[in-house]
Design an enzyme around this catalytic site. Structure first.
Site, PDB file in Angstrom:
ATOM      1  N   LYS A  40       0.843  -1.200   0.000  1.00 19.00           N
ATOM      2  CA  LYS A  40       0.000   0.000   0.000  1.00 19.00           C
ATOM      3  C   LYS A  40       0.878   1.250   0.000  1.00 19.00           C
ATOM      4  O   LYS A  40       0.523   2.263  -0.613  1.00 19.00           O
ATOM      5  CB  LYS A  40      -0.936   0.017   1.208  1.00 19.00           C
ATOM      6  CG  LYS A  40      -2.307  -0.516   0.883  1.00 19.00           C
ATOM      7  CD  LYS A  40      -2.427  -2.013   0.827  1.00 19.00           C
ATOM      8  CE  LYS A  40      -2.354  -2.668  -0.488  1.00 19.00           C
ATOM      9  NZ  LYS A  40      -2.411  -4.132  -0.439  1.00 19.00           N
ATOM     10  N   GLY A 104       9.028 -22.168  15.553  1.00 16.46           N
ATOM     11  CA  GLY A 104       8.420 -22.949  16.630  1.00 16.46           C
ATOM     12  C   GLY A 104       8.069 -24.350  16.132  1.00 16.46           C
ATOM     13  O   GLY A 104       7.533 -24.498  15.041  1.00 16.46           O
ATOM     14  N   ALA A 169      -3.563 -12.721 -12.862  1.00 17.81           N
ATOM     15  CA  ALA A 169      -4.264 -11.431 -12.801  1.00 17.81           C
ATOM     16  C   ALA A 169      -5.138 -11.392 -11.556  1.00 17.81           C
ATOM     17  O   ALA A 169      -6.291 -10.951 -11.596  1.00 17.81           O
ATOM     18  CB  ALA A 169      -5.109 -11.231 -14.052  1.00 17.81           C
ATOM     19  N   GLY A 170      -4.597 -11.887 -10.425  1.00 20.50           N
ATOM     20  CA  GLY A 170      -5.329 -11.840  -9.155  1.00 20.50           C
ATOM     21  C   GLY A 170      -4.991 -10.546  -8.429  1.00 20.50           C
ATOM     22  O   GLY A 170      -4.587  -9.553  -9.039  1.00 20.50           O
ATOM     23  N   HIS A 431     -23.252  15.372   3.237  1.00 23.08           N
ATOM     24  CA  HIS A 431     -23.133  15.894   1.868  1.00 23.08           C
ATOM     25  C   HIS A 431     -22.096  17.009   1.858  1.00 23.08           C
ATOM     26  O   HIS A 431     -22.143  17.880   2.713  1.00 23.08           O
ATOM     27  CB  HIS A 431     -24.473  16.452   1.399  1.00 23.08           C
ATOM     28  CG  HIS A 431     -24.378  17.089   0.046  1.00 23.08           C
ATOM     29  ND1 HIS A 431     -24.251  16.347  -1.103  1.00 23.08           N
ATOM     30  CD2 HIS A 431     -24.350  18.399  -0.330  1.00 23.08           C
ATOM     31  CE1 HIS A 431     -24.173  17.167  -2.142  1.00 23.08           C
ATOM     32  NE2 HIS A 431     -24.223  18.408  -1.694  1.00 23.08           N
TER      33      HIS A 431
END
Ligand code: NAD
Length: 452
Positions: A40, A104, A169-170, A431
Site C-alpha cells: 500500500k 516454533g 491477474a489476481g 453531503h
C-alpha cells in the site's frame, strides 16, 4: 491479534515468530513486512506520481520535471514497515506478551501441556495457536530469483523494469502490476482463467478491466504457461494463447499465482497434526485441530487469505479460550483491491446469489453523479447493492471507485446487523461525500435514487 487479545484476557502469552527483516527479528508477519503494508505504501507513492503527471494540470497545478527517486520511494516504504513493526513490539510489551524469535516446533505433549521448541529452548503451554500463514506458490520447475520474483521481491525491484511480466491477474498481479506501470514499466499480465477477477461481481470486474486496460496494463486471458527461463539478464516465458505458441521476454517477472499454507518446520507430521490434501491445517468451527490444546487460524487453515480474516479469527479464538463467545461472520468479510480505481465488496455477487436460487433486486449508482467525486476529479466506477427481492435484506455490496476501500465498512456494518437496502437508504449521509453513492445505490434498489 490472538496473542494480544489472549494477554488482555489474562492468559500468559508467548508469541513465537521466525520472520526477519534485514537479518533482524521483525514482528508483524507477511502482511506487515512484505504484504499489505509495504504494497500500500508503494501504491500510494506511485499513485501520487501518476496524479502529478496526469491529473495535477486539471486542477490548475503546473509541475515541471517530475521524476522518480526509486531508492527514496523504497526507503519510505521500508520506514513505514519499520514504524508499524515497532508498533507491534510496543503492543507486545504493553500487554506483556513474550516475544520469542525462531521457528516454533511442536515437540510432544506432557499431560495436558504442549512442549514447543524454539531456537534451542523449550516452552510449555496448555494452548498452542498455529498461525503460521502462507507462502507464495511458484509454478512447476520455477525458482524465484532476482528476476523472477514473488510479492516480496516485487516490492524491492532495484530499478523500474522496461518490460515487466506478471503471471496471475489476481489481487497481487493487479496491485503490483499497477505500481510498476505507474512508475514507467510496460506491463503484460498472463492469466490462466478465461476472464478477469471472476470472484467479483461481473459488473465490477468488467468495468475494472476496462479501466486497467485504459491505463495500459496488457492482459492476456486463458493462457497456458510453458517454459520460464531466467537468462541472467532477462526472463523468457513461453505460453500458449488461443492455440498459438507465444514467446515473450521480460526484464523481470512477477509470479502471483496464489499462496500455499505454510507448515514447514512445525513438526506437524511427527506429532500427528492433521492437514488436508492441500496442506491446510484441519480445524473445526472453533479452530480446534485434531490435537487437544492445539488450535489454528489464518491463512494456514484456508478460506480467504486476508489479514483481517486472520485477525478476527485470532480474537475470536482468544475469547473462546477465555470462555467467551468469540465468533467470525464469514458472510461479511470485506474484500479490497487497492488499485486505482479501488475495488471493494462484501457478501454475495448478483451471480452467486442467483446461482443459489435467491431472488434478487439490485441498485446501482455511478460516481459521475456524485458531487464529491466530481470535485475530486475522479468519477470512475459505481456502487452496486444486491438485496433479497422478498425481504430487502442486503446480500452483497460491490464497489469500484476512488476511496471505496473506506466506503465498504459501512456496508459491512449494515450486513452484520442483517440490515436491508431500505435501512441504508434511510440513513443520513453527509453531503458532499462519496458515501452518498452508497446510500443512492441502496435507494436505487427500489428505483428511487434521486441523483441518477
Ligand atoms: P490470487 O488468488 O488473488 O490470484 C492468483 C491468480 O493467478 C488467479 O487469477 C489464478 O487464476 C492465476 N493463476 C494461477 N495459476 C496460474 C498459472 N499457472 N498461469 C497463469 N495464471 C495462473 O493470488 P495472488 O494475487 O497471488 O495473492 C495471494 C493471496 O494474497 C490471495 O489470497 C490474496 O487474496 C491475498 N492478497 C490480498 C490482498 C488484498 O486484500 N488487497 C493483496 C495481496 C494479496
Amino acid at each position: 491479534m490472538a496473542a494480544i487479545r489472549a494477554a488482555q484476557l489474562g492468559f500468559k502469552v508467548a508469541c513465537i515468530d521466525s520472520f526477519e527483516r534485514g537479518g533482524k527479528p521483525a514482528l508483524g508477519g507477511t502482511c506487515l513486512n512484505v504484504g499489505c503494508i509495504p504494497s500500500k505504501a508503494m501504491l500510494d507513492s506511485s499513485e501520487k506520481y501518476e496524479m502529478i503527471l496526469h491529473e495535477a494540470a486539471d486542477h490548475g497545478i503546473q509541475v515541471q520535471g517530475a521524476s522518480i527517486d526509486l531508492n527514496k520511494m523504497l526507503a519510505r516504504k521500508d520506514s513505514v514497515v519499520e514504524k508499524m513493526s515497532g508498533g507491534v513490539t510496543f503492543l507486545f510489551k504493553k500487554n506483556k506478551v513474550a516475544s520469542l524469535h525462531g521457528l516454533g516446533k511442536l515437540e510432544r505433549q506432557e499431560g495436558d501441556t504442549w512442549i514447543v521448541s524454539v531456537a534451542g529452548t523449550e516452552v510449555a503451554a496448555k494452548n498452542v495457536i498455529v498461525a503460521t500463514g502462507s507462502s507464495p506458490r511458484s509454478l512447476p520447475g520455477v525458482q524465484f530469483s532476482e528476476r523472477i520474483v514473488e510479492n516480496s521481491g516485487a516490492l524491492t525491484l532495484p530499478e523500474v523494469p522496461q518490460k515487466l511480466g506478471v503471471i496471475g491477474a489476481g489481487v497481487i498481479g493487479v496491485e503490483l502490476g499497477s505500481v510498476w506501470r505507474r512508475l514507467g514499466a510496460s506491463v503484460t499480465v498472463l492469466e490462466a482463467l478465461p476472464g478477469f477477477l471472476m470472484a467479483a461481481d461481473a459488473a465490477i470486474s468488467k468495468a475494472a478491466l476496462r479501466e486497467f486496460q485504459k491505463q495500459g496494463l496488457d492482459f492476456h486471458f486463458g493462457v497456458q504457461i510453458g517454459a520460464i527461463q531466467d537468462t541472467g539478464s532477462s526472463v523468457k516465458v513461453t505460453y500458449t494463447e488461443n492455440g498459438q505458441d507465444v514467446q515473450a521476454e521480460f526484464d523481470r517477472l512477477i509470479v502471483a499465482v496464489g499462496r500455499v499454507p505454510h507448515t514447514a518446520g512445525l513438526g506437524a507430521e511427527a506429532v500427528g497434526l492433521q492437514l488436508d490434501e492441500r496442506g491446510f491445517v484441519k480445524v473445526d468451527g472453533h479452530f480446534r485441530t485434531n490435537l487437544k490444546g492445539v488450535y489454528a487460524i489464518g491463512d494456514v487453515i484456508g478460506g480467504a487469505m486476508l489479514a483481517h480474516k486472520a485477525e478476527d479469527e485470532g480474537v475470536a479464538l482468544a475469547e473462546q479460550l477465555a470462555g467467551k463467545a468469540g465468533h467470525v461472520n464469514y458472510d461479511a468479510v470485506p474484500w479490497v483491491i487497492y488499485t486505482s480505481p479501488e475495488i471493494a465488496w462484501a457478501g454475495l455477487t448478483e451471480q452467486e446469489a442467483t446461482k443459489r436460487g435467491l431472488k434478487v433486486k439490485t441498485g446501482q449508482f455511478p460516481f459521475t453523479a456524485n458531487g464529491r467525486a466530481t470535485g475530486h476529479g475522479d468519477t470512475r466506477g459505481f456502487v452496486k447493492v444486491v438485496a433479497d427481492a422478498d425481504t430487502d435484506r442486503i446480500l452483497g455490496v460491490h464497489m469500484l471507485g476512488g476511496g471505496v476501500s473506506e466506503l465498504i465498512a459501512e456496508a459491512v456494518s449494515v450486513m452484520e446487523f442483517g440490515g436491508s437496502a431500505e435501512d441504508l437508504a434511510r440513513t443520513v449521509h453527509a453531503h458532499p461525500t462519496l458515501s452518498e453513492a452508497v446510500k443512492e445505490a441502496a435507494m436505487a434498489v427500489d428505483k428511487r435514487a434521486i441523483h441518477a
